[in-house]
Motif scaffolding. Structure first.
Motif: not given
Length: 262
Positions: A64-68, A100-109
């Motif tokens: 989940p740390d790999h944002e891009n 931080t910020g909107d981490l909806a992408w983490q939850r989707a992943r």
């Protein structure tokens, strides 16, 4: 014998000296290690290790740390995990500590990984940091209990451990359990039933005492087992036997790879 249920032996600092680490595993009766994927770039090296040596099995997934990173689809994860040496999906989960910020992408992943695990019927390796409530809630809402898995490198409370156990998950403890100030993790070690415990290094990170601050590697998982034996007032042999059996049961290790346990 011992099994390291979570390591990153494909990382440069470790794979560059692979023969040395294999010899150390042999010397310390560490018969198997699960090499865990964290991103796309390192996946080929993760998958190559089990092809080189039957002592290794692998996972596929994205930390989940790999944002891009380009996201995996359910279908892609299932295709990659069809390899017989791949025994799990992950590591996956939520981590609100560094980002931080909107981490909806983490939850989707995370949801994608859970769906893939359910589809291919291989267990999950779950990472959670500063996100326990959301992690447990997503495990419930996405039906992670239907497939199970492990909460790796567990550093949460006894109550979070209880909730994960109720969902059918195992708890894996790392070298952190040997740290003097890791009071809560030591309580978790006492609380979790032995038949639901795994041991890991998470190497190259989190080397156990007396190697704290040095490069970690799979052979050092023995020290995690020793600390658990002390905390539970049981023998090291019992910890070794039970955690090995737990690993083989959870990850359904192919019989052709079990020959290394002889």
């Amino acid at each position: 014998m011992f099994i390291d249920s979570h390591c990153h032996l494909n990382f440069p600092d470790l794979i560059s000296e692979l023969p040395k680490h294999l010899a150390a595993m042999d010397a310390n009766h560490v018969k198997m290690a699960l090499v865990v994927a964290v991103d796309r770039a390192g996946l080929s090296s993760v998958l190559s290790l089990p092809k080189q040596d039957a002592r290794f099995v692998a996972s596929v997934g994205m930390h989940p740390d790999h944002e891009n990173e380009a996201e995996y689809s359910v279908e892609e994860l299932c295709s990659l995990a069809a390899d017989e040496a791949v025994v799990a999906i992950g590591e996956t989960g939520l981590d609100y500590y560094r980002l931080t910020g909107d981490l909806a992408w983490q939850r989707a992943r995370f949801a994608t990984h859970i769906q893939a695990a359910r589809q291919i019927k291989k267990p999950l390796i779950i990472h959670t940091r500063a996100s326990a409530e959301d992690t447990i809630n997503m495990m419930r809402s996405e039906g992670a209990n239907a497939i199970g898995g492990v909460m790796h490198c567990f550093t949460e409370s006894v109550e979070v451990a209880r909730q994960a156990l109720d969902l059918g998950f195992y708890i894996s403890l790392s070298g952190i359990v040997t740290f003097k100030n890791a009071v809560e993790v030591k309580e978790v070690a006492k609380f979790v039933p032995l038949d639901r415990l795994l041991i890991e290094t998470d190497s190259p990170y989190l080397a156990p005492v007396p190697f704290r601050g040095k490069l970690n590697h799979p052979a050092l998982v023995v020290h995690v087992a020793e600390e658990i034996a002390t905390l539970k007032s049981i023998s090291l042999t019992q910890v070794a036997t039970e955690t090995t059996n737990n690993f083989l049961r959870l990850f359904n290790v192919p019989n052709e790879r079990k020959v290394v346990l002889q």
